[in-house]
Design an enzyme around this catalytic site. Structure first.
Site, PDB file in Angstrom:
ATOM      1  CB  CYS A 103      -0.903   0.029   1.228  1.00 37.05           C
ATOM      2  SG  CYS A 103      -1.833   1.580   1.302  1.00 37.05           S
ATOM      3  CB  CYS A 106      -1.709   4.437   4.670  1.00 36.67           C
ATOM      4  SG  CYS A 106      -3.197   4.144   3.699  1.00 36.67           S
ATOM      5  CB  SER A 107      -0.814   0.249   6.661  1.00 35.52           C
ATOM      6  OG  SER A 107      -1.830   0.910   7.391  1.00 35.52           O
ATOM      7  CB  CYS A 108      -4.986  -0.464   2.240  1.00 37.83           C
ATOM      8  SG  CYS A 108      -5.586   1.240   2.438  1.00 37.83           S
TER       9      CYS A 108
END
Ligand code: FE
Length: 205
Positions: A103, A106-108
């Protein structure tokens, strides 16, 4: 595209705690169900769910087909779904294609099948290098992709998350679905690792 990602503000943990306290005081949520949710994502759900999905895809061609066509629906057959799990896409590794997931913003991450993302997945180094130099990055994970294998990098978002179906290793012909699931690692489903043949597997079982 950035609005598809949920960027955590600094001090997010404190805000959450404050909100939780308020909601509890007002009787809107109870601590027990909150704890249960947190526990299931941290421990019980985790990558074991994804491992079961992969093992089933390896052993059940009809399921594999459904998984590739609509992963959200296919994993729901096994009871997996919920927050951060919508619009799941399964991408399959072959001799010609190696898939990896990132991602960039961010951190999906596909929580229902992989649990909470590892720290490195959220790091700037991983997020930037996965796109700029995926082969170099994979080398640092100890994974050398042959030059004639295409590396496909999938950028996740809140709208779409990915699960890599790693290649089934040699020497696993006689294994049950449960035994196969034991071999499947979290990193192999992110695409930063492949699955080694089980110890002692000569490839003739
Ligand atoms: Fe994201």
């Amino acid at each position: 595209m950035s609005e598809n990602h949920s960027r955590a503000p600094s001090g997010a943990a404190l805000r959450v705690k404050a909100l939780q306290t308020l909601l509890e005081e007002k009787g809107l949520v109870d601590t027990v169900s909150l704890d249960r949710i947190i526990e299931s994502f941290g421990d019980r759900i985790g990558p074991r769910n994804g491992a079961r999905v992969v093992a089933k895809a390896w052993t059940d061609p009809a399921f594999r087909k459904r998984l590739l066509a609509n992963a959200t629906a296919a994993v729901a057959e096994l009871g997996f779904g919920g927050p951060e799990g919508g619009h799941l896409v399964a991408v399959e590794n072959t001799d010609r294609v190696h898939n990896m997931v990132v991602c960039t913003l961010c951190s999906c991450y596909p929580w229902p099948v992989l649990g909470i993302p590892p720290m490195w997945y959220k790091s700037f180094a991983y997020r930037s290098r996965a796109v700029r130099d995926p082969r170099g990055l994979l080398k640092e994970f100890g994974l050398e992709i042959p030059p004639d294998t295409e590396v496909r990098v999938w950028d996740s978002s809140a709208e779409q998350r990915y699960l890599v179906i790693p290649q089934r290793p040699a020497g696993t012909q006689g294994m049950t679905e449960e035994q196969l699931a034991e071999l499947v690692t979290r990193d192999s489903m992110i695409g930063t690792a492949v699955i080694s043949p089980p110890a002692g597997a000569g490839g003739t079982r």
